[in-house]
Design an enzyme around this catalytic site. Sequence first.
Site, mmCIF file in Angstrom:
data_model
loop_
_atom_site.group_PDB
_atom_site.id
_atom_site.type_symbol
_atom_site.label_atom_id
_atom_site.label_comp_id
_atom_site.label_asym_id
_atom_site.label_seq_id
_atom_site.Cartn_x
_atom_site.Cartn_y
_atom_site.Cartn_z
ATOM 1 C CD GLN A 147 49.474 57.212 -44.185
ATOM 2 O OE1 GLN A 147 48.507 57.873 -43.794
ATOM 3 N NE2 GLN A 147 49.858 56.104 -43.564
ATOM 4 C CB CYS A 162 35.133 70.975 -44.820
ATOM 5 S SG CYS A 162 36.329 70.602 -46.086
ATOM 6 C CB CYS A 180 43.799 57.604 -38.900
ATOM 7 S SG CYS A 180 42.908 56.052 -39.093
ATOM 8 C CG ASP A 228 49.443 53.249 -40.173
ATOM 9 O OD1 ASP A 228 48.426 53.680 -39.613
ATOM 10 O OD2 ASP A 228 49.902 53.732 -41.227
ATOM 11 C CD GLU A 248 47.730 45.555 -46.180
ATOM 12 O OE1 GLU A 248 48.147 46.420 -45.375
ATOM 13 O OE2 GLU A 248 46.527 45.436 -46.466
ATOM 14 C CB CYS A 291 29.652 69.176 -47.957
ATOM 15 S SG CYS A 291 30.845 67.924 -48.394
ATOM 16 C CB CYS A 317 33.477 74.916 -49.745
ATOM 17 S SG CYS A 317 32.674 73.766 -50.840
ATOM 18 C CB CYS A 362 35.348 69.406 -53.653
ATOM 19 S SG CYS A 362 36.200 68.626 -52.264
ATOM 20 C CE1 TYR A 417 45.893 45.672 -38.481
ATOM 21 C CE2 TYR A 417 47.714 46.267 -37.040
ATOM 22 C CZ TYR A 417 46.504 45.653 -37.236
ATOM 23 O OH TYR A 417 45.880 45.024 -36.188
HETATM 24 C C1 LIG Z 1 45.975 52.810 -42.113
HETATM 25 S S1 LIG Z 1 46.486 51.683 -43.362
HETATM 26 C C2 LIG Z 1 48.218 51.749 -43.117
HETATM 27 C C3 LIG Z 1 49.058 51.453 -44.324
HETATM 28 C C4 LIG Z 1 50.530 51.768 -44.285
HETATM 29 N N1 LIG Z 1 51.122 51.703 -42.970
HETATM 30 C C5 LIG Z 1 50.823 53.103 -44.939
HETATM 31 O O1 LIG Z 1 51.405 53.971 -44.296
HETATM 32 O O2 LIG Z 1 50.478 53.289 -46.102
HETATM 33 C C6 LIG Z 1 45.973 50.182 -42.677
HETATM 34 C C7 LIG Z 1 46.302 48.963 -43.517
HETATM 35 O O3 LIG Z 1 45.942 47.806 -42.764
HETATM 36 C C8 LIG Z 1 45.430 46.821 -43.621
HETATM 37 N N2 LIG Z 1 44.627 45.916 -42.775
HETATM 38 C C9 LIG Z 1 43.382 46.111 -42.312
HETATM 39 N N3 LIG Z 1 42.996 45.106 -41.511
HETATM 40 C C10 LIG Z 1 44.035 44.234 -41.460
HETATM 41 C C11 LIG Z 1 44.251 42.998 -40.799
HETATM 42 N N4 LIG Z 1 43.296 42.461 -40.035
HETATM 43 N N5 LIG Z 1 45.441 42.372 -40.963
HETATM 44 C C12 LIG Z 1 46.405 42.921 -41.742
HETATM 45 N N6 LIG Z 1 46.255 44.104 -42.395
HETATM 46 C C13 LIG Z 1 45.086 44.759 -42.266
HETATM 47 C C14 LIG Z 1 44.670 47.610 -44.668
HETATM 48 O O4 LIG Z 1 44.503 46.867 -45.869
HETATM 49 C C15 LIG Z 1 45.564 48.840 -44.848
HETATM 50 O O5 LIG Z 1 46.483 48.652 -45.890
#
Ligand SMILES: C[S@@+](CC[C@H](N)C(=O)[O-])C[C@H]1O[C@@H](n2cnc3c(N)ncnc32)[C@H](O)[C@@H]1O
Length: 473
Positions: free
Chosen positions: A303, A83, A431, A404, A353, A80, A74, A177, A332
């Site tokens: 994702q 990356c 992550c 997650d 969620e 930037c 790039c 990009c 989550y």
């Molecule tokens: C990393 S994403 C994971 C989503 C899902 N597991 C996927 O694979 O697509 C984290 C998620 O947690 C939600 N989130 C963040 N803080 C939260 C909370 N305090 N209670 C419940 N959900 C929450 C976000 O809105 C988001 O959708």
Amino acid sequence: MVALKKGTEIELVVENLSFGGKGLARVNNFVIFVERTIPGQRVLVRITRKKSSYAEARVLALLEDAPQAISPRCIHFGTCGGCLWQNLPYEEQLKVKRDMVWECLAHIGGLAHDVVLPALPSPQIYYYRNKMEYSFAARRWLSQEEIDHNQLQKPRNFALGLHVKGFYDRVLDIEECHLQSPLSVAILKRVRQFALNSGLPPYNSLDHTGFWRFLVVRDSKHTGQILVELITAPDLNRSSPIEELASILLAEIPEITTIIHGVSEKKAQIASADTQEEISGPGYIEERLGDFHFRISSGAFFQTNSEVGKILLDQVQAGCALTGREVVWDLYCGTGTMAIGVANDARSVVGFELAEEALADAGINARLNNVDNCEFVLGDLKGLLDDLSFLVERYGSPDVVVTDPPRAGMHPSVIKQLADLAPPRIVSVSCNPATLARDVKMLMEKYHLLRVQPVDMFPHTPHIETVAILERK
Ligand SMILES: C[S@@+](CC[C@H](N)C(=O)[O-])C[C@H]1O[C@@H](n2cnc3c(N)ncnc32)[C@H](O)[C@@H]1O
């Protein structure tokens, strides 16, 4: 020995990469972190920060490149904030990321045995992102050439692109990009040209004035659908040119399937609208992870790398080790990706969620995939889990919990409640290896960490996704 202090210029050889992506060098065993370097580079640096146990430095000149260095693809590489490692061979990136995960687990999590597997690669290392957020700014990042020759190549008070790391008010005007599809860059350029000639100013994050704020492009890798969201400040004069811009985009880039106008009054620089209006199309895109089909609304999490999303889901399915008799809780759960992905092998699944838009998508996604044993609960997990006995009575005691969380990790109260709940198995997707390590440490009294599988969702960046499997002692 040179006395190191802020402003000192010194020659260094970078030894390895630290968590977060900075190069690490040493002077008489004193650690110096150097931005934007890779192991093997000999650099002249200036110390920008000096602490008792380490210093930080900025590169003034690359004196000798690393033997392993490759040519970055790039033109914006080096400026930037996207990356950092396009000049590091991909196999090396994977090794470094695996080691970073282990270092976090050892140093932050206090683990003694390395159970981190080699990182699984991304099938595509360019054009892998299905979402990009570009920012408008009233201060464009000037190139060194422009500064040296005191000659501007474009207006300095307008930019649309990506932030330069460490400068929240300045944006690099992106011309190319390689992380999202070329169509995404074509959309970026057309929107920039229109906005620049619109007579309306870009948002200024210093005094919070201006109209144009963000451009979000969601680009499905499997259905070809493209969603464009234009986020602006409120249109006080009712002269918004968004309809006109939308017609131009639809005529010139017919691959676009949805255009949304979002309005944000937030002072914080986050690409999230307070209100939205669908200008064209259904207001979402659809994407596939393997055989599963998902609808994703503009504000919902998904994702970012669809190919790796499928690999991640495979890892979660394997990690859950379901037989068809289990109750699974998915904390989550976002748009329901993991919950739906494991539902066919479970007795029942319940997803939790916070975001309403994502949760609405999750319900629709369950139906789209003919899954009828999933339920979804809206709410903040910090609080939702307070009444564990009610949840257990209502949804069944979980045999497996998939979790997650966002980059900040789980709230300590959620971890405590998870430990009280004590499901036989936890599949922890993360992550951020640092918060994963912190969260795992809090569970160690009751759990064994069986393995951690890093999965590379974000080639050329220091980010890494992990799936950790914990079993109750
Ligand atoms: C990393 S994403 C994971 C989503 C899902 N597991 C996927 O694979 O697509 C984290 C998620 O947690 C939600 N989130 C963040 N803080 C939260 C909370 N305090 N209670 C419940 N959900 C929450 C976000 O809105 C988001 O959708």
